[in-house]
Design a protein around this motif. Structure first.
Motif, mmCIF file in Angstrom:
data_model
loop_
_atom_site.group_PDB
_atom_site.id
_atom_site.type_symbol
_atom_site.label_atom_id
_atom_site.label_comp_id
_atom_site.label_asym_id
_atom_site.label_seq_id
_atom_site.Cartn_x
_atom_site.Cartn_y
_atom_site.Cartn_z
ATOM 1 N N THR A 198 -35.107 14.030 -17.261
ATOM 2 C CA THR A 198 -34.637 14.471 -18.286
ATOM 3 C C THR A 198 -32.910 14.578 -18.095
ATOM 4 O O THR A 198 -32.325 14.150 -19.130
ATOM 5 C CB THR A 198 -35.075 15.692 -18.845
ATOM 6 O OG1 THR A 198 -36.729 15.616 -18.765
ATOM 7 C CG2 THR A 198 -34.895 15.919 -20.348
ATOM 8 N N ILE A 199 -32.774 15.202 -17.195
ATOM 9 C CA ILE A 199 -31.155 15.302 -17.073
ATOM 10 C C ILE A 199 -30.395 13.928 -17.331
ATOM 11 O O ILE A 199 -29.342 13.633 -17.801
ATOM 12 C CB ILE A 199 -30.776 15.676 -15.350
ATOM 13 C CG1 ILE A 199 -31.045 17.228 -15.434
ATOM 14 C CG2 ILE A 199 -28.971 15.645 -15.264
ATOM 15 C CD1 ILE A 199 -31.000 17.795 -14.076
ATOM 16 N N TRP A 200 -31.151 13.026 -16.611
ATOM 17 C CA TRP A 200 -30.381 11.476 -16.834
ATOM 18 C C TRP A 200 -30.844 10.820 -18.098
ATOM 19 O O TRP A 200 -29.803 10.241 -18.601
ATOM 20 C CB TRP A 200 -30.903 10.590 -15.528
ATOM 21 C CG TRP A 200 -30.286 11.081 -14.171
ATOM 22 C CD1 TRP A 200 -30.724 11.979 -13.520
ATOM 23 C CD2 TRP A 200 -28.988 10.598 -13.617
ATOM 24 N NE1 TRP A 200 -30.056 12.082 -12.187
ATOM 25 C CE2 TRP A 200 -28.906 11.409 -12.404
ATOM 26 C CE3 TRP A 200 -27.959 9.545 -13.955
ATOM 27 C CZ2 TRP A 200 -27.709 11.210 -11.612
ATOM 28 C CZ3 TRP A 200 -27.043 9.395 -13.160
ATOM 29 C CH2 TRP A 200 -26.886 10.561 -11.981
ATOM 30 N N VAL A 252 -35.042 16.193 -13.374
ATOM 31 C CA VAL A 252 -34.157 15.131 -13.094
ATOM 32 C C VAL A 252 -34.045 14.015 -13.909
ATOM 33 O O VAL A 252 -33.120 13.531 -14.432
ATOM 34 C CB VAL A 252 -34.162 14.763 -11.574
ATOM 35 C CG1 VAL A 252 -33.383 13.641 -11.342
ATOM 36 C CG2 VAL A 252 -34.125 15.950 -10.682
ATOM 37 N N ALA A 275 -32.260 22.333 -15.735
ATOM 38 C CA ALA A 275 -30.943 22.106 -16.552
ATOM 39 C C ALA A 275 -30.816 21.740 -17.958
ATOM 40 O O ALA A 275 -30.241 22.331 -18.841
ATOM 41 C CB ALA A 275 -29.853 21.092 -15.836
ATOM 42 N N PRO A 276 -31.818 20.753 -18.418
ATOM 43 C CA PRO A 276 -31.797 20.222 -19.917
ATOM 44 C C PRO A 276 -32.402 21.533 -20.682
ATOM 45 O O PRO A 276 -31.844 21.794 -21.758
ATOM 46 C CB PRO A 276 -32.792 19.013 -20.166
ATOM 47 C CG PRO A 276 -32.708 18.598 -18.296
ATOM 48 C CD PRO A 276 -32.665 19.604 -17.188
ATOM 49 N N LEU A 294 -31.853 21.449 -8.416
ATOM 50 C CA LEU A 294 -32.600 21.254 -7.610
ATOM 51 C C LEU A 294 -32.540 22.687 -6.356
ATOM 52 O O LEU A 294 -33.343 23.324 -6.069
ATOM 53 C CB LEU A 294 -32.531 20.133 -6.805
ATOM 54 C CG LEU A 294 -32.945 19.031 -7.715
ATOM 55 C CD1 LEU A 294 -33.091 17.516 -6.690
ATOM 56 C CD2 LEU A 294 -34.387 18.964 -8.208
ATOM 57 N N SER A 328 -28.255 12.224 -20.538
ATOM 58 C CA SER A 328 -26.754 11.983 -20.224
ATOM 59 C C SER A 328 -26.174 10.558 -20.473
ATOM 60 O O SER A 328 -25.415 10.108 -20.354
ATOM 61 C CB SER A 328 -26.338 12.289 -18.706
ATOM 62 O OG SER A 328 -26.763 13.628 -18.394
ATOM 63 N N ASP A 364 -25.541 18.399 -12.450
ATOM 64 C CA ASP A 364 -26.472 19.107 -12.919
ATOM 65 C C ASP A 364 -27.752 18.881 -12.157
ATOM 66 O O ASP A 364 -28.659 19.919 -11.797
ATOM 67 C CB ASP A 364 -26.846 18.586 -14.449
ATOM 68 C CG ASP A 364 -25.902 18.893 -15.474
ATOM 69 O OD1 ASP A 364 -24.877 19.575 -15.024
ATOM 70 O OD2 ASP A 364 -25.875 18.645 -16.636
ATOM 71 N N THR A 365 -27.978 17.668 -11.469
ATOM 72 C CA THR A 365 -29.084 17.462 -10.610
ATOM 73 C C THR A 365 -29.180 18.298 -9.404
ATOM 74 O O THR A 365 -30.152 18.935 -9.149
ATOM 75 C CB THR A 365 -29.121 15.988 -10.404
ATOM 76 O OG1 THR A 365 -29.406 15.160 -11.579
ATOM 77 C CG2 THR A 365 -30.310 15.744 -9.493
ATOM 78 N N PRO A 417 -24.190 14.351 -15.063
ATOM 79 C CA PRO A 417 -25.723 14.417 -14.226
ATOM 80 C C PRO A 417 -25.790 14.624 -12.787
ATOM 81 O O PRO A 417 -26.656 15.144 -12.279
ATOM 82 C CB PRO A 417 -26.348 12.989 -14.712
ATOM 83 C CG PRO A 417 -25.267 12.168 -14.925
ATOM 84 C CD PRO A 417 -23.986 12.992 -15.433
#
Lengths: 352, 599
Positions: A121-123, A119, B366-367, B312, A126, B307-308, B304
């Protein structure tokens, strides 16, 4: 058949040897260098790709641990509880609630160790690239990439030039079907979709030529829709920008008859119908069907990263594009004569 | 009197409504389509064995990989599972047939004709070429002007009709036709997983149907649902497709889970460990399966928040899946393992499925998936699930239930040779693909350049693919060899736990002479144990008292009508042909409705 039968009787010995061997092969091929694997996600060369790689490796080690443990228990159980003739019926167990709870909670806990950095890294990936970034508009076409630098008024194709150490702020879209922008050593993928402008960014850490490829199936020549990213230090990049902004003047070649013949052929053979080109009436047109060819002589590669930019390769391409790249949308209005090809090669390669 | 229509000859097969015969026809057709899909894979692998090959043109390659995916999913694995649904569900629940026998025949004929229509596209050099996922707007008339995508749309619609009809049928069968005393928590796990699969089919196929109708309108009547220049959005297709597509993945794997959960207890000689945990984890997986579709779309740039959430949710699926794996190992643990061929494939399934599951967890990040998606890493992952999972399990099931279906045991030596060739070949093919993907090889490319480090892995994969092919050759030899030997299978060759083993191999057409009464889970084990390990005396069957449904031509007529209807659309919306198809369907349904089901 008898040999076969006896081999079959001790299968687990085979399995016990095979699994570690597989693992070793797996680990061995994870290590590699850029020269052997120029398109590898495991050899990151920029901040975005490094974040992703770190996250991937975290997941990988957890997965490897679970893999060894679970496969180990499975193989042990197969070996330990193999039946022998005359064995009594085993104890008829139906389950164990404590065990069920334990093997629900432990995987969930492991997942938490993966979820938190995921999570985060996702943020982080982005985040807005910020003001100082170099904005590049990337436009997908069947089957090539167009790059526009609004800051400098430059349009080029199939070769993205970037300075090291400065964030590149990509604005991605497409002229036709969905494509996906992917330079594994710099970042992951981002799709290029009609009527959407997608955002993506990366920073090149090192100078060099990096290979990228379209990663969304986009028709006949999806397999050959590549491009390169050339990163250079800011001085070299500045020089490139200056050069792009100052096209080769035709007057430089006033006495070069081959050049002049090429220039004429460019118009007479119909190239001009699809390509913008410095020194031609199309010089300043932005929405041509084919790639912008101004300064094409300075590019490392031709034909969406497929061919090295040499005289021979360019001539081969002009002779019969469809033979080099079947289904290519570059249609010659008529076959070119050998004389025209030689002239065109010289003309195009003079535009550096 | 009614039992006398059990006969031989081609007509008896064409008009049959017997779930066992329909099951066998499902199996035979699916295996044929599976072999075609396998040959497509071999051509693909030959093209990719070295860089810059020209064995296939890009256009041929695109048709082959599209048809490989489409065939294996819709014409291979799904109907092979359907074979087991058909053959086994009534036997496992102690019923004489499915709830709607003629609807069952209709499902089969519609599937078969749909599959043939899809493959007929090769004859016109117009096989589908936009991928099994058919992403818009590549499938629009502008970018796919040929018949290729029309064949694909029509084929998938037809197969969807077959699947939906079958799903209704099996849902009703399992819920309503269980033997007396077989409460839901006494239902064999294969039937349980089948029930969950049917519910997934019921809920997910309408979504792809809607998407395909949109696409049909775009292509045939010039609407613009997915056409950007007309204000449409290609992303809409991706959401609709994966909202169907992810449950579809569980439609492919849940029957496999069921098969494994039947085989492991029998060859471990102890009951399935954690029956209720197995049932509820299956339900939970299916439920979550509707909430993870966008993990196929991380590269789309959904932002994001999305994606989050999808990261999850996807990770969460690992928990019930892990529960299943641990319970299977728990079943083996402390057992007395009978190492017969079905058990080899079942254990191989667990070992391979673990790898597919773990790489699945890697995709949920995801990343990291931004790097992995659309590469060979994904190809490796889903083949570990679809082949290492579903195919291993279906083959295990084939060896396990073959004696029940045909009264003959398959040869053990050849069976184990099949296993080892397939196991080694499978890993040689698909394990290197993990590395190829991580080193940057995208999917769906008809060739790759030299110097990218892709050569070794691809060569290994090609060699492996031919090993897999040879393993199925051994399987076919096994079938032919034992087919010509005298029938040797007793009613209960493996000391089975469920009701199908209580009746002769192959069963009489009415299945159970007397409808069984169930008093415990693993009903047949329970019955044998009550008699100190001996099988109860077979029940005398009062033949005249068993009323079985009549054979019928009408289900097939309706299927043919549907095919004519879609052919009319494919050849450029030819109204007379379309109307002829529609009329055939109407007449067929009308005659079907007024035909006496029992004489």
């Amino acid at each position: 058949m008898n040999v076969l039968k006896s081999a079959m009787r001790r299968p687990m010995r085979l399995a016990r040897l095979a699994l570690p061997a597989l693992l070793l092969v797996a680990l061995a091929s994870c290590t590699g260098d850029s020269a052997t694997y120029p398109q590898s996600t495991l050899i990151p060369k920029g901040d975005f790709a490094e974040m992703v790689d770190k996250l991937f490796m975290t997941t990988f080690w957890w997965a490897l641990g679970v893999f060894i443990l679970v496969e180990g228990v499975l193989i042990y159980a197969i070996w330990k509880f193999r039946g022998k003739p005359g064995d009594a019926e085993p104890t008829q167990t139906h389950g164990n609630t404590t065990l069920e709870i334990v093997w629900t909670i432990i995987p969930a806990a492991i997942l938490a160790f993966i979820a938190v950095p995921t999570v985060r890294t996702i943020w982080r990936t982005s985040e807005d690239p910020g003001r100082g970034a170099l904005v590049v508009e990337v436009i997908g076409h069947q089957w090539w990439f167009e790059f526009r630098y609004p800051e400098y008024g430059i349009i080029t194709a199939n070769e993205l030039r970037v300075p090291t150490g400065r964030k590149v702020d990509l604005r991605l879209t497409t002229k036709d079907v969905i494509h996906s922008f992917w330079v594994p050593q710099f970042a992951g993928k981002r799709d290029m979709i009609a009527r959407h402008t997608n955002h993506f960014w990366f920073t090149a850490a090192d100078t060099g030529v990096y290979s990228g490829q379209c990663a969304e199936f986009c028709g006949t020549q999806h397999g050959r829709m590549g491009f390169h990213v050339v990163s250079s230090d800011s001085a070299d990049f500045g020089a490139w920008v200056w050069q792009q902004q100052h096209p080769v003047a035709d007057t430089t070649f006033a006495k070069d008859s081959l050049y002049q013949a090429g220039k004429t052929a460019f118009m007479a053979a119909g190239c001009i119908g699809c390509h913008a080109m410095a020194g031609q009436p199309t010089a300043n047109l932005a929405d041509m069907v084919g790639p912008n060819l101004s300064h094409v002589g300075a590019r490392h590669h031709l034909v969406a990263g497929m061919l090295t930019n040499t005289e021979a390769e360019l001539a081969r391409w002009l002779r019969d594009p469809n033979a080099v790249k079947e289904g290519s949308l570059m249609k010659l209005p008529r076959p070119l004569t050998e004389g025209e090809i030689t002239a065109l090669v010289h003309y195009l390669r003079s535009h550096r | 009197m009614s039992h006398t229509h059990e006969s031989t000859g081609i007509k008896s097969w064409l008009t049959t409504v017997d779930h066992k015969r329909i099951g066998i026809m499902y199996g035979a057709s699916a295996f044929l389509f599976f072999l075609i899909g396998g040959c497509e894979a071999l051509l693909i692998r030959w093209q990719l064995h070295a860089p810059d090959q020209t064995f296939l043109t890009p256009e041929m390659y695109n048709q082959l990989f599209t048809m490989h995916g489409t065939s294996m999913i819709f014409l291979g694995i799904m109907p092979m599972s359907a074979m087991f649904f058909n053959y086994l569900i009534p036997l496992q629940i102690g019923a004489r047939d499915v709830a709607f026998p003629r609807l069952n025949a209709f499902s089969f004929w519609t599937f078969l004709l749909g599959g043939l229509l899809l493959n007929a596209s090769f004859l016109f050099n117009a096989a589908p070429n936009a991928g099994w996922f058919g992403y818009a707007n590549l499938t629009s008339k502008q970018y796919s002007p040929g018949l290729n995508t029309d064949f694909w749309v029509a084929g998938l619609q037809i197969l969807g009709i077959a699947s939906l009809a079958a799903a209704v049928n099996f849902t009703v069968t399992i819920l309503n036709m269980r033997a007396k005393g077989m409460g839901m928590l006494r239902l064999p796990v294969f039937s349980w997983m089948s029930l969950i699969t049917q519910i997934l089919l019921l809920l997910s196929f309408p979504i792809i149907t809607v998407a395909l109708v949109f696409l049909m309108y775009d292509r045939f009547f010039g609407t613009g649902f997915f056409v950007p220049s007309a204000g449409g959005d290609p992303i809409l297709w991706q959401h609709l497709f994966w909202l169907f597509g992810h449950p579809e993945v569980y439609i492919l794997i849940l029957p496999a889970f069921g098969i494994i959960s039947e085989i492991l207890p029998v060859f471990s000689r102890k009951p399935l460990f954690g029956y209720t945990a197995m049932v509820f984890s299956g339900c939970f997986i299916a439920f979550l399966g509707f909430g993870v579709w966008s993990h196929h779309m991380f590269a789309v740039g959904m932002g994001p928040v999305a994606d989050t959430v999808f990261s999850l949710m996807t990770m969460l699926i690992a928990v019930p899946t892990g529960v299943k794996v641990f319970n299977w190992i728990g079943t083996v643990w402390g057992g007395n393992l009978q190492m017969k061929t079905p058990m080899y494939f079942a254990l191989g399934f667990i070992a391979m499925f673990i790898i597919g599951g773990l790489s699945g967890v890697m995709h949920s990040v995801a990343p990291a998936d931004l790097q992995q998606t659309d590469t060979y890493f994904v190809v490796a992952h889903f083949h570990y699930v679809m082949f290492g999972g579903s195919i291993f399990s279906l083959v295990a099931g084939a060896y396990f239930w073959w004696p029940k279906m045909f009264g003959r045991l398959l040869d053990e030596t050849l069976g184990k040779l099949h296993f080892w060739l397939m196991m080694v070949g499978f890993n040689l093919t698909f394990f290197p693909m993990h590395m190829l993907g991580l080193h940057g090889m995208p999917r769906r490319v008809y060739t790759y350049a030299d110097g990218l480090g892709f050569n070794g892995g691809n060569l290994a994969a090609t060699i492996g693919a031919f090993m897999i092919a040879s393993s199925f050759l051994v399987f076919i030899i096994n079938i032919i060899k034992t087919w010509h030997a005298p029938a040797n299978a007793p009613a209960d060759p493996w000391n089975g736990a469920t009701l199908e083993w209580s009746i002769p191999s192959p069963p009489q057409h009415f299945n159970f002479a007397v409808e069984p009464v169930v008093t415990a889970r693993d009903a047949w084990w329970h019955a044998k144990r009550a008699l100190g390990g001996k099988a109860p005396e077979p029940k005398q069957y009062p033949e005249d008292a068993v009323h079985m449904p009549n054979p019928s031509w009408w289900p097939m007529v309706v299927s043919i009508g549907i095919i004519i209807f879609f052919i009319g659309l494919i050849i450029g919306v030819k109204l007379p042909v379309v109307l002829l198809g529609g009329a055939t369907v109407l007449v067929g349904i009308y005659r079907w409705a007024f035909e006496p089901a029992f004489s």
